[in-house]
Enzyme design. Structure first.
Site, PDB file in Angstrom:
ATOM      1  N   ASN A  11       0.860  -1.187   0.000  1.00 10.53           N
ATOM      2  CA  ASN A  11       0.000   0.000   0.000  1.00 10.53           C
ATOM      3  C   ASN A  11       0.900   1.241   0.000  1.00 10.53           C
ATOM      4  O   ASN A  11       1.479   1.589   1.026  1.00 10.53           O
ATOM      5  CB  ASN A  11      -0.899  -0.043   1.250  1.00 10.53           C
ATOM      6  CG  ASN A  11      -1.749   1.200   1.403  1.00 10.53           C
ATOM      7  OD1 ASN A  11      -1.828   2.031   0.496  1.00 10.53           O
ATOM      8  ND2 ASN A  11      -2.392   1.347   2.559  1.00 10.53           N
ATOM      9  N   HIS A  96      -9.666   1.085   5.065  1.00  7.81           N
ATOM     10  CA  HIS A  96      -8.370   1.245   5.736  1.00  7.81           C
ATOM     11  C   HIS A  96      -8.554   2.198   6.918  1.00  7.81           C
ATOM     12  O   HIS A  96      -9.345   3.148   6.838  1.00  7.81           O
ATOM     13  CB  HIS A  96      -7.344   1.808   4.743  1.00  7.81           C
ATOM     14  CG  HIS A  96      -5.952   1.775   5.281  1.00  7.81           C
ATOM     15  ND1 HIS A  96      -5.484   2.737   6.145  1.00  7.81           N
ATOM     16  CD2 HIS A  96      -4.950   0.894   5.109  1.00  7.81           C
ATOM     17  CE1 HIS A  96      -4.232   2.441   6.470  1.00  7.81           C
ATOM     18  NE2 HIS A  96      -3.890   1.324   5.856  1.00  7.81           N
ATOM     19  N   GLU A 168      -5.686  -5.252  10.694  1.00 10.18           N
ATOM     20  CA  GLU A 168      -4.680  -4.223  10.946  1.00 10.18           C
ATOM     21  C   GLU A 168      -5.024  -3.482  12.235  1.00 10.18           C
ATOM     22  O   GLU A 168      -5.818  -2.529  12.206  1.00 10.18           O
ATOM     23  CB  GLU A 168      -4.648  -3.223   9.786  1.00 10.18           C
ATOM     24  CG  GLU A 168      -4.239  -3.829   8.463  1.00 10.18           C
ATOM     25  CD  GLU A 168      -3.604  -2.785   7.554  1.00 10.18           C
ATOM     26  OE1 GLU A 168      -2.471  -3.000   7.137  1.00 10.18           O
ATOM     27  OE2 GLU A 168      -4.244  -1.750   7.291  1.00 10.18           O
TER      28      GLU A 168
HETATM   29  P1  PGA Z   1       2.569   0.202   7.749  1.00  8.19           P
HETATM   30  O1  PGA Z   1       1.140   0.417   7.059  1.00  8.19           O
HETATM   31  O2  PGA Z   1       3.126  -1.102   7.220  1.00  8.19           O
HETATM   32  O3  PGA Z   1       3.373   1.394   7.323  1.00  8.19           O
HETATM   33  O4  PGA Z   1       2.343   0.145   9.217  1.00  8.19           O
HETATM   34  C1  PGA Z   1       0.253  -0.655   6.921  1.00  8.19           C
HETATM   35  C2  PGA Z   1      -1.017  -0.136   6.303  1.00  8.19           C
HETATM   36  O5  PGA Z   1      -1.363   1.012   6.577  1.00  8.19           O
HETATM   37  O6  PGA Z   1      -1.704  -0.827   5.552  1.00  8.19           O
END
Ligand code: PGA
Length: 262
Positions: A11, A96, A168
């Site tokens: 992402n 997200h 997440e």
């Molecule tokens: P990060 O982001 O790996 O920078 O923590 C993950 C995401 O936001 O999908």
């Protein structure tokens, strides 16, 4: 035998110009080969999707959008619909935490986006996860339940079986603090998400749905998550902007898939 391909999603968020996106994609081609058992997905900004769709080797990479609007067409100034994206992408990231928090996307809006995504033949990557405040007061399961159940309403079991859910925890995402979520911790939450799917759509559907982990994952720690039973891949933010780190994550998945299962 596990027939699911490991899914690794990068992402890129609102980073990189179109030219920088092309350069990163070019570099990724130098470190990532085509693997039958791994699917690598790149999620650049909207502007870079079109050029990248022409530049990438489709045996190695697929594209995802980071968001879309749930109406298929009409007078919605500034929005991009799933139907407009359907020629370009295999996946769209929906719900997200940056969208839930910064853009106040509600459970209902996310439900409508998932439905629009499926209706347009695109696979949703639905993101769910609790904030640190919610975790501290013991609300993690309630939050995950509400986010999963509301987003999946109105779908058939076949549609749910084909989709992706990314767990997440908000507090583990680099944007919101990036505290490390230990794989042991994550395991229970991934199981819980799958259990919610089983309650709603039966165990067959729950087995098929792919569940990813995301939050500060890099090439050094990714194996700990990918090794968890029930974890089908990872959603990577920051580390996906570095071709060596992202290449290292794919490499780790490749090696793990070849390790004899205990
Ligand atoms: P990060 O982001 O790996 O920078 O923590 C993950 C995401 O936001 O999908």
């Amino acid at each position: 035998m596990n027939t699911k391909r490991t899914l690794i999603v990068g992402n890129w968020k609102m980073h990189l110009t179109v030219a920088q996106s092309s350069l990163l994609a070019h570099r990724l081609h130098t470190v990532i080969a085509a693997h039958r058992d791994i699917e690598v997905v790149l999620a650049p900004n909207f502007l870079a999707l079109q050029p990248l769709s022409l530049e990438i080797d489709r045996r190695r990479f697929r594209l995802a959008a980071q968001n879309a609007y749930f109406k298929d067409e009409g007078a919605y100034t500034g929005e991009v619909s799933f139907s407009l994206l359907s020629e370009l992408v295999h996946y769209v990231i929906i719900g997200h935490s940056e969208r839930r928090i910064y853009f106040e996307e509600s459970l209902e809006m996310i439900r409508d986006k998932v439905a629009a995504c499926v209706r347009n033949g695109i696979t949703p990557i639905l993101c769910v996860g609790e904030t640190s405040a919610e975790r501290k007061v013991g609300e993690t399961k309630q939050v995950l339940h509400d986010q999963v159940v509301s987003a999946l309403s109105n779908l058939t079991s076949e549609e749910v079986a084909g989709m992706v859910i990314a767990y997440e925890p908000v507090w583990a995402i680099s944007t919101f603090g990036g505290e490390l979520a230990k794989p042991d911790h994550v395991k229970g939450d991934i199981d819980f998400i799958r259990h919610q799917v089983a309650e709603l759509y039966g165990s067959d559907t729950a087995k098929k749905v792919r569940v990813l982990y995301g939050g500060s994952v890099d090439d050094h720690i990714v194996s700990g998550y990918l090794e968890l039973p029930g974890c089908d891949g990872t959603l990577v933010g920051g580390a996906s902007l570095n071709y060596q780190k992202f290449g290292g994550i794919v490499e780790a998945a490749y090696r793990l898939n070849r390790k004899p299962k205990k």
